[in-house]
Design an enzyme around this catalytic site. Structure first.
Site, PDB file in Angstrom:
ATOM      1  N   CYS A   1      -4.747   7.302  -9.244  1.00  0.00           N
ATOM      2  CA  CYS A   1      -5.184   8.425  -8.233  1.00  0.00           C
ATOM      3  C   CYS A   1      -4.019   9.408  -8.023  1.00  0.00           C
ATOM      4  O   CYS A   1      -4.240  10.600  -7.797  1.00  0.00           O
ATOM      5  CB  CYS A   1      -5.353   8.070  -6.890  1.00  0.00           C
TER       6      CYS A   1
ATOM      7  N   GLN B   1       1.908   7.440  -0.396  1.00  0.00           N
ATOM      8  CA  GLN B   1       0.594   6.828  -0.931  1.00  0.00           C
ATOM      9  C   GLN B   1      -0.298   6.264   0.241  1.00  0.00           C
ATOM     10  O   GLN B   1       0.389   5.538   0.834  1.00  0.00           O
ATOM     11  CB  GLN B   1       0.504   6.129  -2.136  1.00  0.00           C
TER      12      GLN B   1
ATOM     13  N   ARG C   1       4.170   3.529  -0.252  1.00  0.00           N
ATOM     14  CA  ARG C   1       3.098   3.466   0.471  1.00  0.00           C
ATOM     15  C   ARG C   1       3.336   3.692   2.085  1.00  0.00           C
ATOM     16  O   ARG C   1       4.314   3.214   2.583  1.00  0.00           O
ATOM     17  CB  ARG C   1       2.683   1.843   0.552  1.00  0.00           C
TER      18      ARG C   1
ATOM     19  N   HIS D   1      -2.906  11.096  -0.910  1.00  0.00           N
ATOM     20  CA  HIS D   1      -1.545  10.999  -1.337  1.00  0.00           C
ATOM     21  C   HIS D   1      -0.780  12.356  -1.485  1.00  0.00           C
ATOM     22  O   HIS D   1      -1.326  13.274  -2.139  1.00  0.00           O
ATOM     23  CB  HIS D   1      -1.604  10.359  -2.844  1.00  0.00           C
TER      24      HIS D   1
ATOM     25  N   THR E   1      -9.411   8.729  -2.974  1.00  0.00           N
ATOM     26  CA  THR E   1     -10.763   8.053  -3.400  1.00  0.00           C
ATOM     27  C   THR E   1     -11.749   9.175  -3.925  1.00  0.00           C
ATOM     28  O   THR E   1     -12.627   8.496  -4.315  1.00  0.00           O
ATOM     29  CB  THR E   1     -11.111   7.066  -2.112  1.00  0.00           C
TER      30      THR E   1
HETATM   31  P1  NAP Z   1     -11.192  -3.027  -3.846  1.00  0.00           P
HETATM   32  O1  NAP Z   1     -11.956  -2.305  -2.432  1.00  0.00           O
HETATM   33  O2  NAP Z   1     -10.546  -4.171  -3.825  1.00  0.00           O
HETATM   34  O3  NAP Z   1     -12.867  -3.471  -4.511  1.00  0.00           O
HETATM   35  C1  NAP Z   1     -13.194  -4.198  -5.754  1.00  0.00           C
HETATM   36  C2  NAP Z   1     -14.586  -4.304  -6.146  1.00  0.00           C
HETATM   37  O4  NAP Z   1     -14.397  -5.244  -7.199  1.00  0.00           O
HETATM   38  C3  NAP Z   1     -15.265  -4.938  -5.060  1.00  0.00           C
HETATM   39  O5  NAP Z   1     -16.517  -4.321  -5.134  1.00  0.00           O
HETATM   40  C4  NAP Z   1     -15.455  -6.529  -5.370  1.00  0.00           C
HETATM   41  O6  NAP Z   1     -16.656  -7.077  -5.075  1.00  0.00           O
HETATM   42  C5  NAP Z   1     -15.532  -6.246  -7.048  1.00  0.00           C
HETATM   43  N1  NAP Z   1     -14.971  -7.474  -7.690  1.00  0.00           N
HETATM   44  C6  NAP Z   1     -13.769  -8.272  -7.459  1.00  0.00           C
HETATM   45  N2  NAP Z   1     -13.694  -9.412  -8.194  1.00  0.00           N
HETATM   46  C7  NAP Z   1     -15.017  -9.364  -9.094  1.00  0.00           C
HETATM   47  C8  NAP Z   1     -15.423 -10.076 -10.018  1.00  0.00           C
HETATM   48  N3  NAP Z   1     -14.996 -11.306 -10.166  1.00  0.00           N
HETATM   49  N4  NAP Z   1     -16.752  -9.739 -10.444  1.00  0.00           N
HETATM   50  C9  NAP Z   1     -17.470  -8.694 -10.071  1.00  0.00           C
HETATM   51  N5  NAP Z   1     -16.958  -7.915  -9.252  1.00  0.00           N
HETATM   52  C10 NAP Z   1     -15.706  -8.249  -8.612  1.00  0.00           C
HETATM   53  O7  NAP Z   1     -10.738  -2.029  -4.708  1.00  0.00           O
HETATM   54  P2  NAP Z   1     -10.650  -0.427  -4.979  1.00  0.00           P
HETATM   55  O8  NAP Z   1      -9.624   0.200  -4.304  1.00  0.00           O
HETATM   56  O9  NAP Z   1     -12.079   0.016  -4.735  1.00  0.00           O
HETATM   57  O10 NAP Z   1     -10.418  -0.256  -6.604  1.00  0.00           O
HETATM   58  C11 NAP Z   1     -11.443  -0.363  -7.607  1.00  0.00           C
HETATM   59  C12 NAP Z   1     -10.749   0.048  -8.822  1.00  0.00           C
HETATM   60  O11 NAP Z   1     -10.111   1.227  -9.022  1.00  0.00           O
HETATM   61  C13 NAP Z   1      -9.347  -0.763  -9.069  1.00  0.00           C
HETATM   62  O12 NAP Z   1      -9.245  -1.076 -10.500  1.00  0.00           O
HETATM   63  C14 NAP Z   1      -8.247   0.129  -8.909  1.00  0.00           C
HETATM   64  O13 NAP Z   1      -7.060   0.061  -9.388  1.00  0.00           O
HETATM   65  C15 NAP Z   1      -8.824   1.364  -9.019  1.00  0.00           C
HETATM   66  N6  NAP Z   1      -8.470   2.752  -8.415  1.00  0.00           N
HETATM   67  C16 NAP Z   1      -8.496   2.767  -7.051  1.00  0.00           C
HETATM   68  C17 NAP Z   1      -8.002   3.741  -6.244  1.00  0.00           C
HETATM   69  C18 NAP Z   1      -8.041   3.982  -4.679  1.00  0.00           C
HETATM   70  O14 NAP Z   1      -7.587   5.099  -4.206  1.00  0.00           O
HETATM   71  N7  NAP Z   1      -8.447   2.984  -3.784  1.00  0.00           N
HETATM   72  C19 NAP Z   1      -7.957   5.011  -6.863  1.00  0.00           C
HETATM   73  C20 NAP Z   1      -7.963   4.804  -8.368  1.00  0.00           C
HETATM   74  C21 NAP Z   1      -8.319   4.044  -8.965  1.00  0.00           C
HETATM   75  P3  NAP Z   1     -16.883  -8.209  -3.870  1.00  0.00           P
HETATM   76  O15 NAP Z   1     -16.734  -7.208  -2.547  1.00  0.00           O
HETATM   77  O16 NAP Z   1     -18.079  -8.676  -4.051  1.00  0.00           O
HETATM   78  O17 NAP Z   1     -15.524  -8.735  -3.769  1.00  0.00           O
END
Ligand code: NAP
Length: 373
Positions: free
Chosen positions: A153, A180, A239, A246, A332
């Protein structure tokens, strides 16, 4: 751009997370894509989406998603052409490969494949031409689907803000300090007792990602690989107790002298190559410049261009390098869900044969127009 006759069925992997929820929200009324399937971990699978997810956005959970059953992240469980991945990086790598192998295009937010030589890491306004790597990837891996990544991001905000300067003046070095937001850590993210009344000068792996991904995005596609840019990038990350958005404090060393007014003009005139400005999720202005001395601010400016514009301000001389300025990216939206959706739109537009005029760099690092594919 013309509306398509039939919407393309799409799904979301990691639909219950912070990025997944944004994806669901943005896809619910998308003009080209029809949201058909939602997947997450075994903890969530088997339940209706409204029950399985702890909805944290201010906007309401869309009706189109409310009753969809959450399924496991298996290709056979999702009858769609294209999936968006908001999966945790601990599991994203292999799951995304399985979907690409099964013939689906995977638009991923996860870090796992971003730096693979045959995976395009795309910001449409910056490096739409890198999408040609999809053909290399399919040939090498024997896939009928593909993986297309968007960057971290903070990197998206940085690379987008740097692109007009790179094209107009050339860049010789960059330092960036980030502030961030909490949603960048996913849900539930950073413990409130750690971050309330506090700033944490560490986000695991983030400085390295900003330093390497920025150079790949700003690099030049040469044959079957990207030659990354070679100038040094130094990132210092923090953070802060902000919900979304950010803020980046950036200093640049330029190849050619430029005044703050020259830089502002370059930011304001920047649009990106065709067909990017006409894609449904592209903002009218990828970079919006604020002239007030105290902007951009996360709470006030993050929804500029429906969260897809990077907001730049405080452009001024830097006594150490050449110029310094602030840039704000909604982490996001432009930094994650919106980025993946805009990448998917580009993929669909290019496959539909919409003419694309690309921009390549000469050895001096200046822009030179080249023919599209
Ligand atoms: P998050 O809120 O922790 O969500 C993670 C997701 O992955 C949830 O839907 C979770 O499902 C699923 N998950 C976890 N373990 C799993 C498994 N074993 N099998 C299948 N699904 C599983 O994370 P997030 O912030 O949304 O980030 C998601 C991705 O985007 C990450 O790789 C992160 O680095 C990247 N990212 C995030 C941002 C940001 O600003 N947040 C920006 C750019 C990139 P459950 O709810 O069922 O556990």
């Amino acid at each position: 751009m013309k509306a398509r006759a039939e919407k393309i069925p799409v799904g979301v992997l990691g639909a219950t997370g912070a990025v997944g929820q944004r994806l669901v929200r943005m896809l619910a009324d998308h003009p080209w894509f029809a949201l058909r399937a939602l997947a997450a971990s075994d903890r969530s699978a088997g339940r209706p989406y409204a029950e399985a997810t702890r909805w944290y956005l201010d906007e309401p959970l869309p009706d189109a998603a409310r009753d969809l059953p959450v399924v496991p992240c298996e290709p056979a469980a999702m009858d769609v052409e294209l999936v968006f991945s908001g999966l945790d990086a601990g599991v994203a790598g292999e799951i995304e490969e399985r979907f690409a192998e099964a013939g689906m295009d995977v638009l991923t937010n996860a870090r796992n494949h971003r730096m693979d030589a045959d995976v395009p890491l795309i910001i449409p306004e910056v490096n739409a031409d890198h999408l040609d790597l999809v053909d290399v990837q399919r040939a090498r891996r024997g896939w009928t689907g593909s993986i297309v990544a968007n960057a971290n991001c903070s990197t998206i905000g940085l690379a987008l803000a740097l692109r007009p300067l790179q094209l107009t003046f050339g860049i010789q070095g960059v330092t960036v300090a980030t502030l961030q937001a909490l949603s960048g850590a996913g849900y539930p993210g950073v413990a409130s007792l750690d971050v309330t009344d506090n700033v944490i000068p560490f986000v695991g792996g983030e400085e390295e990602k900003i330093q390497s991904e920025t150079l790949k995005i700003l690099g030049r596609l040469s044959g079957e690989a990207v030659e990354p840019e070679s100038f040094p990038v130094s990132a210092l990350v923090h953070r802060v107790p902000v919900r979304d958005g950010h803020l980046l404090a950036i200093s640049v060393k330029l190849a050619e002298r430029a005044s703050p007014e020259d830089a502002v003009r370059a930011f304001e005139e920047f649009r990106g190559p065709e067909p990017v400005p006409g894609l449904p999720t592209s903002p009218a202005r990828p970079i919006v410049v604020r002239s007030e001395p105290d902007r951009p601010q996360p709470r006030r400016d993050r929804m500029e261009g429906e969260g897809m514009s990077v907001v730049v301000g405080r452009v001024r001389p830097c006594p150490v390098l050449d110029l310094k300025f602030s840039a704000l990216v909604h982490n996001t939206i432009r930094g994650a869900a919106g980025a993946a959706i805009q990448n998917a739109e580009l993929l669909v537009a290019v496959r539909s044969g919409i003419q694309r005029s690309t921009v390549s760099l000469t050895t001096q690092g200046r822009a030179a127009p080249s023919a599209g594919p």
